[in-house]
Scaffold this motif. Sequence first.
Motif, PDB file in Angstrom:
ATOM      1  N   GLY A   1      11.254   9.452  -5.112  1.00  0.00           N
ATOM      2  CA  GLY A   1      11.076   8.241  -4.308  1.00  0.00           C
ATOM      3  C   GLY A   1      10.081   7.260  -4.914  1.00  0.00           C
ATOM      4  O   GLY A   1      10.087   6.081  -4.578  1.00  0.00           O
ATOM      5  N   LYS A   2       9.229   7.746  -5.829  1.00  0.00           N
ATOM      6  CA  LYS A   2       8.279   6.860  -6.487  1.00  0.00           C
ATOM      7  C   LYS A   2       8.962   5.973  -7.529  1.00  0.00           C
ATOM      8  O   LYS A   2       8.330   5.075  -8.077  1.00  0.00           O
ATOM      9  N   ALA A   3      10.224   6.211  -7.810  1.00  0.00           N
ATOM     10  CA  ALA A   3      10.964   5.391  -8.773  1.00  0.00           C
ATOM     11  C   ALA A   3      11.473   4.096  -8.151  1.00  0.00           C
ATOM     12  O   ALA A   3      12.164   3.332  -8.805  1.00  0.00           O
ATOM     13  N   SER A   4      11.130   3.838  -6.915  1.00  0.00           N
ATOM     14  CA  SER A   4      11.600   2.615  -6.259  1.00  0.00           C
ATOM     15  C   SER A   4      10.736   1.411  -6.636  1.00  0.00           C
ATOM     16  O   SER A   4       9.543   1.537  -6.938  1.00  0.00           O
ATOM     17  N   PHE A   5      11.348   0.255  -6.617  1.00  0.00           N
ATOM     18  CA  PHE A   5      10.654  -1.003  -6.886  1.00  0.00           C
ATOM     19  C   PHE A   5       9.488  -1.176  -5.915  1.00  0.00           C
ATOM     20  O   PHE A   5       8.389  -1.571  -6.305  1.00  0.00           O
ATOM     21  N   GLU A   6       9.711  -0.843  -4.656  1.00  0.00           N
ATOM     22  CA  GLU A   6       8.681  -1.009  -3.627  1.00  0.00           C
ATOM     23  C   GLU A   6       7.457  -0.149  -3.912  1.00  0.00           C
ATOM     24  O   GLU A   6       6.326  -0.596  -3.795  1.00  0.00           O
ATOM     25  N   PHE A   7       7.686   1.135  -4.280  1.00  0.00           N
ATOM     26  CA  PHE A   7       6.549   2.020  -4.539  1.00  0.00           C
ATOM     27  C   PHE A   7       5.788   1.589  -5.785  1.00  0.00           C
ATOM     28  O   PHE A   7       4.558   1.606  -5.808  1.00  0.00           O
ATOM     29  N   GLN A   8       6.515   1.195  -6.829  1.00  0.00           N
ATOM     30  CA  GLN A   8       5.848   0.767  -8.059  1.00  0.00           C
ATOM     31  C   GLN A   8       4.973  -0.458  -7.801  1.00  0.00           C
ATOM     32  O   GLN A   8       3.841  -0.532  -8.278  1.00  0.00           O
ATOM     33  N   ASN A   9       5.462  -1.409  -7.039  1.00  0.00           N
ATOM     34  CA  ASN A   9       4.655  -2.585  -6.682  1.00  0.00           C
ATOM     35  C   ASN A   9       3.426  -2.183  -5.888  1.00  0.00           C
ATOM     36  O   ASN A   9       2.323  -2.655  -6.141  1.00  0.00           O
ATOM     37  N   TYR A  10       3.624  -1.305  -4.904  1.00  0.00           N
ATOM     38  CA  TYR A  10       2.507  -0.827  -4.081  1.00  0.00           C
ATOM     39  C   TYR A  10       1.442  -0.163  -4.957  1.00  0.00           C
ATOM     40  O   TYR A  10       0.254  -0.458  -4.840  1.00  0.00           O
ATOM     41  N   LEU A  11       1.865   0.715  -5.845  1.00  0.00           N
ATOM     42  CA  LEU A  11       0.923   1.465  -6.670  1.00  0.00           C
ATOM     43  C   LEU A  11       0.156   0.540  -7.612  1.00  0.00           C
ATOM     44  O   LEU A  11      -1.067   0.642  -7.737  1.00  0.00           O
ATOM     45  N   LEU A  12       0.855  -0.358  -8.249  1.00  0.00           N
ATOM     46  CA  LEU A  12       0.220  -1.220  -9.245  1.00  0.00           C
ATOM     47  C   LEU A  12      -0.625  -2.332  -8.626  1.00  0.00           C
ATOM     48  O   LEU A  12      -1.594  -2.777  -9.231  1.00  0.00           O
ATOM     49  N   GLU A  13      -0.282  -2.760  -7.418  1.00  0.00           N
ATOM     50  CA  GLU A  13      -1.100  -3.776  -6.735  1.00  0.00           C
ATOM     51  C   GLU A  13      -2.437  -3.202  -6.291  1.00  0.00           C
ATOM     52  O   GLU A  13      -3.434  -3.894  -6.257  1.00  0.00           O
ATOM     53  N   GLY A  14      -2.431  -1.928  -5.889  1.00  0.00           N
ATOM     54  CA  GLY A  14      -3.661  -1.263  -5.505  1.00  0.00           C
ATOM     55  C   GLY A  14      -4.294  -1.762  -4.224  1.00  0.00           C
ATOM     56  O   GLY A  14      -5.501  -1.707  -4.064  1.00  0.00           O
ATOM     57  N   ASN A  15      -3.489  -2.244  -3.286  1.00  0.00           N
ATOM     58  CA  ASN A  15      -4.004  -2.738  -2.014  1.00  0.00           C
ATOM     59  C   ASN A  15      -4.192  -1.555  -1.054  1.00  0.00           C
ATOM     60  O   ASN A  15      -3.217  -1.006  -0.542  1.00  0.00           O
TER      61      ASN A  15
END
Length: 81
Positions: A52-66
């Motif tokens: 599930g971490k391969a999703s666009f949404e998760f990658q954005n969440y992880l890299l934004e670091g909010n």
Amino acid sequence: MDEKIMYARKLGDRKQTLKEHCLLVAEYTARAMNPFGLSSLGWLCGILHDIGKASFEFQNYLLEGNPSLRGTVLHAPQGAV
């Protein structure tokens, strides 16, 4: 062909790739399941556990670091399925 690097976790400046993370977990679970004759199943579960971490949404969440978004982008259900 260009591959997009996906990440499983970020600790400060260090980012662990999703590939590295899943391979390490696969090796660990294969060893843990070996006494039961289920090392191949353990390896497969390890590879897929964070898919599930391969999703666009998760990658954005992880890299934004909010930190306020923690827990809002689900990744566990996909691996459980």
